[in-house]
Design an enzyme around this catalytic site. Sequence first.
Site, mmCIF file in Angstrom:
data_model
loop_
_atom_site.group_PDB
_atom_site.id
_atom_site.type_symbol
_atom_site.label_atom_id
_atom_site.label_comp_id
_atom_site.label_asym_id
_atom_site.label_seq_id
_atom_site.Cartn_x
_atom_site.Cartn_y
_atom_site.Cartn_z
ATOM 1 N N CYS A 60 0.826 -1.216 0.000
ATOM 2 C CA CYS A 60 0.000 0.000 0.000
ATOM 3 C C CYS A 60 0.855 1.260 0.000
ATOM 4 O O CYS A 60 0.400 2.321 -0.401
ATOM 5 C CB CYS A 60 -0.952 -0.007 1.196
ATOM 6 S SG CYS A 60 -2.108 -1.389 1.132
ATOM 7 N N ASP B 115 -1.537 -8.097 2.518
ATOM 8 C CA ASP B 115 -2.432 -6.984 2.186
ATOM 9 C C ASP B 115 -2.973 -7.111 0.751
ATOM 10 O O ASP B 115 -2.665 -8.072 0.038
ATOM 11 C CB ASP B 115 -1.649 -5.676 2.392
ATOM 12 C CG ASP B 115 -2.514 -4.550 2.915
ATOM 13 O OD1 ASP B 115 -3.733 -4.573 2.675
ATOM 14 O OD2 ASP B 115 -1.957 -3.634 3.547
ATOM 15 N N TRP C 298 -9.591 -6.431 3.613
ATOM 16 C CA TRP C 298 -10.484 -5.342 4.040
ATOM 17 C C TRP C 298 -11.974 -5.710 3.980
ATOM 18 O O TRP C 298 -12.838 -4.835 3.973
ATOM 19 C CB TRP C 298 -10.245 -4.062 3.222
ATOM 20 C CG TRP C 298 -8.808 -3.729 2.972
ATOM 21 C CD1 TRP C 298 -7.807 -3.754 3.895
ATOM 22 C CD2 TRP C 298 -8.204 -3.332 1.733
ATOM 23 N NE1 TRP C 298 -6.609 -3.389 3.310
ATOM 24 C CE2 TRP C 298 -6.832 -3.129 1.994
ATOM 25 C CE3 TRP C 298 -8.690 -3.124 0.439
ATOM 26 C CZ2 TRP C 298 -5.937 -2.731 0.984
ATOM 27 C CZ3 TRP C 298 -7.811 -2.725 -0.547
ATOM 28 C CH2 TRP C 298 -6.452 -2.541 -0.282
ATOM 29 N N ARG D 108 -9.223 -9.820 7.718
ATOM 30 C CA ARG D 108 -9.780 -8.519 8.041
ATOM 31 C C ARG D 108 -11.197 -8.432 7.495
ATOM 32 O O ARG D 108 -11.484 -8.893 6.386
ATOM 33 C CB ARG D 108 -8.909 -7.425 7.439
ATOM 34 C CG ARG D 108 -7.723 -7.061 8.335
ATOM 35 C CD ARG D 108 -8.092 -5.962 9.305
ATOM 36 N NE ARG D 108 -8.449 -4.784 8.548
ATOM 37 C CZ ARG D 108 -7.553 -3.918 8.060
ATOM 38 N NH1 ARG D 108 -6.272 -4.095 8.279
ATOM 39 N NH2 ARG D 108 -7.946 -2.868 7.375
ATOM 40 N N ASP E 63 -9.512 0.135 7.291
ATOM 41 C CA ASP E 63 -8.579 0.380 8.404
ATOM 42 C C ASP E 63 -9.225 1.103 9.589
ATOM 43 O O ASP E 63 -9.946 2.089 9.413
ATOM 44 C CB ASP E 63 -7.420 1.268 7.928
ATOM 45 C CG ASP E 63 -6.508 0.531 6.972
ATOM 46 O OD1 ASP E 63 -6.912 -0.514 6.442
ATOM 47 O OD2 ASP E 63 -5.384 1.011 6.755
#
Length: 378
Positions: free
Chosen positions: A91, A119, A154, A172, A176
């Site tokens: 990221c 990620d 996410w 996740r 965030d």
Amino acid sequence: MGWNSWNAYSCTVTEADVRAAADALVETGLRATGYEYVVVDDCWMAEETADDGRLRADPADFPSGIPALADYVHDCGLQFGLYSSAGSHTCQGYPASLGRERLHARQFADWGVDYLKYDNCGDHRGRDPVDRYAAMGEALAAVERDIVYSICEWGRNAPWEWGRNVGGHLWRTTDDVVAKWRTRDDEFGLGICDIIDRTSALDIGAAHGPHGWNDPDMLQVGNGPDSGQSRHEPTDVRRPLTDAETRSHFALWCLLGAPLMVGTDLEALGERDRELLTNEHLVAINQDPLGLQATPDRRDDAVSVWSKRLRDGGAAVGLFNRGEERATIHSHADSVAVSAHNSYRVLDCWSGDEWETDGAFHAEVEPRDTVVYRVTPK
Ligand code: GLA
């Protein structure tokens, strides 16, 4: 349970910060409480890979290299974690692992990595998320080292539906977390209350359990808006979350069975935050072997009662007031996940007070605060 560099240091993290965090986990008693993994998030890499595509550590910020850092963390009696992304880049624009999964998984294993946070940034080269995350899951399964696989997608493509199938141990569920109670739509990230509301709306508790956990993101206990910039000031002085909000954050993360990844500068950990993070009753609820995720009795109200069954036949109960007025919240053993009995012991997990009831219990709960009871059949 563990510590991750991102919420405190973002892209400024150095080897010295990670060593200091490992030392502080031991000195503060957090390791003894169960905080075990030390995870270096984004920005540990050099801007270019080696010629063969292997990842290199940034020579300025990580001069001793990753294997030496992993050794240091292991020598502290802790486990070591690292970060990469299922795309061309992380990221923050550093080289990542898409298309090089086998090479990087071998490299992580050789380096002594025990945990990989993976990620979702960079160019995906047209590949769908399940395929990209499965490629790393297979690569990790092929190395001779047990590596916890933390999927950080996410919650965009319902990873709770496929996370286990691709070898993930946690995934996740949201964007965030930031160190605020709520964020506006035009702000980055989600506040604590936003994540609680979203978790309630998603209704994904059934996917959660041993070896595969919903992850509502890391803890912001102790962090301010300028985290990583003002170091060595006790964390509970500069935090923007109030005491009540911080209690609700930790209480709900424990009730949800969230992976408790502390994300603050541990060298500056204030005593109130240390007490919160090491609260034995809350941590026991978080770590209960049944591994259930608490669910709320209602959605969208100012008050709600979150409960989950525990292995001893009792229940953990969170009386959560997300409103702006003080509230008396009533509940009863019949309506929380506790085995039916004639009388029960109630333990207030904040104060340690205990009493008996034939079923009914209640609490006065301040705005944005949470009272947690452990209700056990007698
Ligand atoms: C994403 C993740 C965060 C953190 C950053 C690092 O935003 O969701 O948890 O890892 O990337 O750049």
